[in-house]
Design a protein around this motif. Sequence first.
Motif, PDB file in Angstrom:
ATOM      1  N   PRO A 132      61.349  35.029  54.541  1.00 32.66           N
ATOM      2  CA  PRO A 132      59.943  35.433  54.477  1.00 32.66           C
ATOM      3  C   PRO A 132      59.686  36.811  55.083  1.00 32.66           C
ATOM      4  N   ASP A 133      60.342  37.169  56.181  1.00 34.41           N
ATOM      5  CA  ASP A 133      60.085  38.473  56.787  1.00 34.41           C
ATOM      6  C   ASP A 133      60.606  39.600  55.900  1.00 34.41           C
ATOM      7  N   GLU A 134      61.689  39.355  55.154  1.00 33.50           N
ATOM      8  CA  GLU A 134      62.195  40.353  54.214  1.00 33.50           C
ATOM      9  C   GLU A 134      61.221  40.543  53.057  1.00 33.50           C
ATOM     10  N   GLU A 135      60.627  39.446  52.608  1.00 34.97           N
ATOM     11  CA  GLU A 135      59.629  39.516  51.537  1.00 34.97           C
ATOM     12  C   GLU A 135      58.417  40.312  52.004  1.00 34.97           C
ATOM     13  N   LEU A 136      57.996  40.071  53.224  1.00 32.26           N
ATOM     14  CA  LEU A 136      56.847  40.790  53.772  1.00 32.26           C
ATOM     15  C   LEU A 136      57.147  42.278  53.873  1.00 32.26           C
ATOM     16  N   VAL A 137      58.322  42.617  54.351  1.00 33.92           N
ATOM     17  CA  VAL A 137      58.714  44.026  54.461  1.00 33.92           C
ATOM     18  C   VAL A 137      58.728  44.669  53.083  1.00 33.92           C
ATOM     19  N   ALA A 138      59.283  43.981  52.094  1.00 34.07           N
ATOM     20  CA  ALA A 138      59.334  44.524  50.733  1.00 34.07           C
ATOM     21  C   ALA A 138      57.924  44.724  50.175  1.00 34.07           C
ATOM     22  N   GLU A 139      57.044  43.769  50.451  1.00 33.59           N
ATOM     23  CA  GLU A 139      55.659  43.877  49.988  1.00 33.59           C
ATOM     24  C   GLU A 139      54.954  45.056  50.660  1.00 33.59           C
ATOM     25  N   LEU A 140      55.146  45.202  51.954  1.00 41.51           N
ATOM     26  CA  LEU A 140      54.524  46.308  52.680  1.00 41.51           C
ATOM     27  C   LEU A 140      55.062  47.658  52.212  1.00 41.51           C
ATOM     28  N   GLU A 141      56.358  47.718  51.939  1.00 39.23           N
ATOM     29  CA  GLU A 141      56.946  48.958  51.445  1.00 39.23           C
ATOM     30  C   GLU A 141      56.356  49.332  50.090  1.00 39.23           C
ATOM     31  N   ALA A 142      56.159  48.347  49.224  1.00 37.49           N
ATOM     32  CA  ALA A 142      55.569  48.610  47.908  1.00 37.49           C
ATOM     33  C   ALA A 142      54.135  49.110  48.047  1.00 37.49           C
ATOM     34  N   GLU A 143      53.360  48.496  48.953  1.00 34.14           N
ATOM     35  CA  GLU A 143      51.984  48.939  49.182  1.00 34.14           C
ATOM     36  C   GLU A 143      51.962  50.350  49.762  1.00 34.14           C
ATOM     37  N   PHE A 144      52.882  50.637  50.665  1.00 32.86           N
ATOM     38  CA  PHE A 144      52.941  51.953  51.292  1.00 32.86           C
ATOM     39  C   PHE A 144      53.269  53.034  50.263  1.00 32.86           C
ATOM     40  N   GLU A 145      54.161  52.714  49.332  1.00 27.09           N
ATOM     41  CA  GLU A 145      54.526  53.679  48.295  1.00 27.09           C
ATOM     42  C   GLU A 145      53.344  53.999  47.392  1.00 27.09           C
ATOM     43  N   ALA A 146      52.454  53.039  47.179  1.00 29.30           N
ATOM     44  CA  ALA A 146      51.291  53.248  46.324  1.00 29.30           C
ATOM     45  C   ALA A 146      50.148  53.938  47.066  1.00 29.30           C
ATOM     46  N   LEU A 147      50.196  53.961  48.373  1.00 27.65           N
ATOM     47  CA  LEU A 147      49.122  54.520  49.187  1.00 27.65           C
ATOM     48  C   LEU A 147      49.107  56.040  49.093  1.00 27.65           C
ATOM     49  N   LYS A 148      47.921  56.587  48.991  1.00 34.43           N
ATOM     50  CA  LYS A 148      47.748  58.041  48.971  1.00 34.43           C
ATOM     51  C   LYS A 148      47.083  58.461  50.272  1.00 34.43           C
ATOM     52  N   VAL A 149      47.284  59.707  50.646  1.00 34.97           N
ATOM     53  CA  VAL A 149      46.677  60.229  51.874  1.00 34.97           C
ATOM     54  C   VAL A 149      45.163  60.087  51.810  1.00 34.97           C
ATOM     55  N   ALA A 150      44.572  60.364  50.655  1.00 32.63           N
ATOM     56  CA  ALA A 150      43.116  60.247  50.519  1.00 32.63           C
ATOM     57  C   ALA A 150      42.646  58.832  50.818  1.00 32.63           C
ATOM     58  N   ASP A 151      43.434  57.823  50.395  1.00 31.73           N
ATOM     59  CA  ASP A 151      43.072  56.427  50.678  1.00 31.73           C
ATOM     60  C   ASP A 151      43.018  56.174  52.184  1.00 31.73           C
ATOM     61  N   LEU A 152      44.004  56.679  52.880  1.00 31.62           N
ATOM     62  CA  LEU A 152      44.053  56.498  54.327  1.00 31.62           C
ATOM     63  C   LEU A 152      42.903  57.244  55.010  1.00 31.62           C
ATOM     64  N   LEU A 153      42.595  58.443  54.517  1.00 30.77           N
ATOM     65  CA  LEU A 153      41.489  59.203  55.110  1.00 30.77           C
ATOM     66  C   LEU A 153      40.152  58.513  54.888  1.00 30.77           C
ATOM     67  N   VAL A 154      39.964  57.925  53.719  1.00 27.50           N
ATOM     68  CA  VAL A 154      38.722  57.180  53.459  1.00 27.50           C
ATOM     69  C   VAL A 154      38.607  56.016  54.433  1.00 27.50           C
ATOM     70  N   GLN A 155      39.681  55.275  54.631  1.00 35.45           N
ATOM     71  CA  GLN A 155      39.662  54.176  55.596  1.00 35.45           C
ATOM     72  C   GLN A 155      39.401  54.690  57.007  1.00 35.45           C
ATOM     73  N   THR A 156      39.943  55.852  57.311  1.00 32.32           N
ATOM     74  CA  THR A 156      39.723  56.458  58.624  1.00 32.32           C
ATOM     75  C   THR A 156      38.257  56.826  58.808  1.00 32.32           C
ATOM     76  N   VAL A 157      37.629  57.350  57.758  1.00 32.14           N
ATOM     77  CA  VAL A 157      36.197  57.669  57.825  1.00 32.14           C
ATOM     78  C   VAL A 157      35.401  56.407  58.146  1.00 32.14           C
ATOM     79  N   PHE A 158      35.720  55.311  57.462  1.00 33.40           N
ATOM     80  CA  PHE A 158      35.004  54.061  57.735  1.00 33.40           C
ATOM     81  C   PHE A 158      35.218  53.603  59.182  1.00 33.40           C
ATOM     82  N   GLY A 159      36.441  53.657  59.642  1.00 28.39           N
ATOM     83  CA  GLY A 159      36.732  53.236  61.013  1.00 28.39           C
ATOM     84  C   GLY A 159      36.053  54.116  62.047  1.00 28.39           C
ATOM     85  N   LEU A 160      36.129  55.430  61.856  1.00 23.30           N
ATOM     86  CA  LEU A 160      35.492  56.347  62.803  1.00 23.30           C
ATOM     87  C   LEU A 160      33.976  56.176  62.826  1.00 23.30           C
TER      88      LEU A 160
END
Length: 100
Positions: A9-37
Amino acid sequence: MADEGPPRPDEELVAELEAEFEALKVADLLVQTVFGLSSLGYRSLTEEARDLDQARLAIEALRALVPALKGEIPDQTTSDFEQLVANMQLAYAAAAAKPS
């Protein structure tokens, strides 16, 4: 060579997180940062959690991030973020005018 069996299960989780990270764009992270700030900044302006230094820091960070997002996110979202910063600045001014 021995069969390693199904992934753990932990390997599956790591693989899933890696796939999500590869799809993530800097703009997506900045938008989330704006909401958090903005959430933290507004919280810092409440009477219960008043911390004007933290609110000011959130505002300054937002003032730096929002212009960087122009052209990377829809224009309406950029306008909404600019309005958010303006509203937070007004709320800061109102909070600063009240005695501690």
